[in-house]
Design a protein around this motif. Structure first.
Motif, PDB file in Angstrom:
ATOM      1  N   SER A  65     -51.133  -6.024  26.794  1.00 60.30           N
ATOM      2  CA  SER A  65     -51.109  -7.045  27.835  1.00 60.30           C
ATOM      3  C   SER A  65     -52.540  -7.353  28.246  1.00 60.30           C
ATOM      4  O   SER A  65     -53.455  -6.556  27.994  1.00 60.30           O
ATOM      5  CB  SER A  65     -50.287  -6.587  29.043  1.00 60.30           C
ATOM      6  N   VAL A  66     -52.714  -8.511  28.853  1.00 55.92           N
ATOM      7  CA  VAL A  66     -54.056  -8.889  29.304  1.00 55.92           C
ATOM      8  C   VAL A  66     -54.052  -9.068  30.807  1.00 55.92           C
ATOM      9  O   VAL A  66     -53.021  -9.322  31.430  1.00 55.92           O
ATOM     10  CB  VAL A  66     -54.551 -10.185  28.616  1.00 55.92           C
ATOM     11  N   ASN A  67     -55.250  -8.926  31.370  1.00 54.36           N
ATOM     12  CA  ASN A  67     -55.494  -9.275  32.765  1.00 54.36           C
ATOM     13  C   ASN A  67     -56.501 -10.412  32.748  1.00 54.36           C
ATOM     14  O   ASN A  67     -57.693 -10.196  32.537  1.00 54.36           O
ATOM     15  CB  ASN A  67     -56.035  -8.074  33.539  1.00 54.36           C
ATOM     16  N   PHE A  68     -56.012 -11.614  32.906  1.00 48.61           N
ATOM     17  CA  PHE A  68     -56.825 -12.816  32.824  1.00 48.61           C
ATOM     18  C   PHE A  68     -57.205 -13.255  34.232  1.00 48.61           C
ATOM     19  O   PHE A  68     -56.342 -13.644  35.018  1.00 48.61           O
ATOM     20  CB  PHE A  68     -56.041 -13.925  32.098  1.00 48.61           C
ATOM     21  N   GLN A  69     -58.480 -13.164  34.533  1.00 47.43           N
ATOM     22  CA  GLN A  69     -59.008 -13.571  35.833  1.00 47.43           C
ATOM     23  C   GLN A  69     -59.914 -14.783  35.598  1.00 47.43           C
ATOM     24  O   GLN A  69     -61.099 -14.624  35.277  1.00 47.43           O
ATOM     25  CB  GLN A  69     -59.792 -12.425  36.466  1.00 47.43           C
ATOM     26  N   LYS A  70     -59.346 -15.966  35.738  1.00 48.69           N
ATOM     27  CA  LYS A  70     -60.061 -17.173  35.351  1.00 48.69           C
ATOM     28  C   LYS A  70     -61.314 -17.402  36.198  1.00 48.69           C
ATOM     29  O   LYS A  70     -62.367 -17.772  35.688  1.00 48.69           O
ATOM     30  CB  LYS A  70     -59.137 -18.390  35.448  1.00 48.69           C
ATOM     31  N   ALA A  71     -61.206 -17.198  37.490  1.00 43.19           N
ATOM     32  CA  ALA A  71     -62.365 -17.446  38.361  1.00 43.19           C
ATOM     33  C   ALA A  71     -63.504 -16.486  38.044  1.00 43.19           C
ATOM     34  O   ALA A  71     -64.675 -16.855  38.070  1.00 43.19           O
ATOM     35  CB  ALA A  71     -61.954 -17.329  39.820  1.00 43.19           C
ATOM     36  N   ALA A  72     -63.153 -15.272  37.731  1.00 42.15           N
ATOM     37  CA  ALA A  72     -64.160 -14.261  37.412  1.00 42.15           C
ATOM     38  C   ALA A  72     -64.572 -14.312  35.949  1.00 42.15           C
ATOM     39  O   ALA A  72     -65.482 -13.591  35.540  1.00 42.15           O
ATOM     40  CB  ALA A  72     -63.628 -12.877  37.748  1.00 42.15           C
ATOM     41  N   LYS A  73     -63.896 -15.133  35.150  1.00 44.50           N
ATOM     42  CA  LYS A  73     -64.145 -15.236  33.706  1.00 44.50           C
ATOM     43  C   LYS A  73     -64.054 -13.865  33.050  1.00 44.50           C
ATOM     44  O   LYS A  73     -64.953 -13.425  32.331  1.00 44.50           O
ATOM     45  CB  LYS A  73     -65.488 -15.923  33.436  1.00 44.50           C
ATOM     46  N   SER A  74     -62.951 -13.232  33.314  1.00 44.33           N
ATOM     47  CA  SER A  74     -62.707 -11.895  32.799  1.00 44.33           C
ATOM     48  C   SER A  74     -61.379 -11.890  32.043  1.00 44.33           C
ATOM     49  O   SER A  74     -60.405 -12.529  32.462  1.00 44.33           O
ATOM     50  CB  SER A  74     -62.661 -10.900  33.963  1.00 44.33           C
ATOM     51  N   PHE A  75     -61.339 -11.139  30.940  1.00 39.63           N
ATOM     52  CA  PHE A  75     -60.158 -11.154  30.065  1.00 39.63           C
ATOM     53  C   PHE A  75     -60.026  -9.756  29.452  1.00 39.63           C
ATOM     54  O   PHE A  75     -60.461  -9.518  28.331  1.00 39.63           O
ATOM     55  CB  PHE A  75     -60.334 -12.223  28.989  1.00 39.63           C
TER      56      PHE A  75
END
Lengths: 114, 112
Positions: A65-75
């Motif tokens: 699974s992924v943890n996609f944090q768009k604002a933080a640009k983290s994947f």
């Protein structure tokens, strides 16, 4: 320009435990895709999981699974119930909808300890 | 399953030789790519092609050329091999309407 950064060259995990691999990226595009690829010793790059940036829901594929944090640009990639067969090099990658090119991180080598 | 086949798994060539790396895909993909993989540097794009006889330079095209005469085949050419071209070369393909690569198994090239 797009960049992908994997800050963990090596990681290890006990069999059956959970491990998280980190990835940050930078892009000025609004529409893009993020990927995790696995490269075992056989060298065949295998797609693990794919995330469309416009989707808020985190992608899941079985134990991955992924943890996609768009604002933080983290994947980040989470591997649950790690198995010996998960040992490989893992690459985070980004492509924008407007272009053909993929941008890869430098990879994280995952060791699974029996 | 889509297959991307690279003709050689290991290759040893001499400095100055002309080297051909072949890649064939069997699923009618429009786009094909050549990457170079080096430890600590990840994958870097050499060239890609979005159609027969069409090609675009990637980030590191110097010392390389490509050929795509048929849709299924994409060749990487080292005009005059040098020791700094010793590397792993990966071919990939994808259809025009899907953003995800299928990779070949790689060719490990050593230039001596």
């Amino acid at each position: 320009a797009q960049t992908v950064t994997q800050s963990q060259p090596e990681m290890s995990v006990q069999e059956a435990e959970t491990v998280t691999l980190s990835c940050t990226y930078d892009t000025s595009e609004s529409d893009y895709y993020l990927f995790w690829y696995k490269q075992p010793p056989s060298r065949q790059m295998i797609l693990v999981i794919r995330q469309e940036a416009y989707k808020q829901q985190n992608a899941t594929e079985n134990r991955f699974s992924v943890n996609f944090q768009k604002a933080a640009k983290s994947f980040s990639l989470k591997i649950s119930d790690s198995q010996l067969g998960d040992a490989a090099m893992y690459f985070c990658a980004l492509t924008a909808n407007t272009g053909n090119q993929f941008y890869f991180g430098t990879g994280t080598s995952l060791t699974v300890i029996p | 399953d889509v297959k991307v086949t690279q003709s050689s798994r290991y290759l040893v060539k001499r400095t100055g030789e002309k080297v051909f790396l072949e890649c064939v895909q069997d699923m009618d993909h429009e786009n094909m790519f050549w990457y170079r993989q080096d430890p600590g540097l990840g994958l870097r794009l050499i060239y890609f092609s979005y159609d027969v006889k069409m090609k675009e330079k990637g980030d590191i095209p110097e010392g390389y050329s490509v050929s795509r005469e048929k849709k299924e085949r994409f060749s990487l050419i080292l005009e005059s091999a040098s020791t700094n071209q010793t590397s792993m070369y990966l071919c990939a393909s994808r259809p025009a309407n899907y953003y995800g690569y299928t990779f070949g198994s790689g060719t490990r090239l050593t230039v001596v």
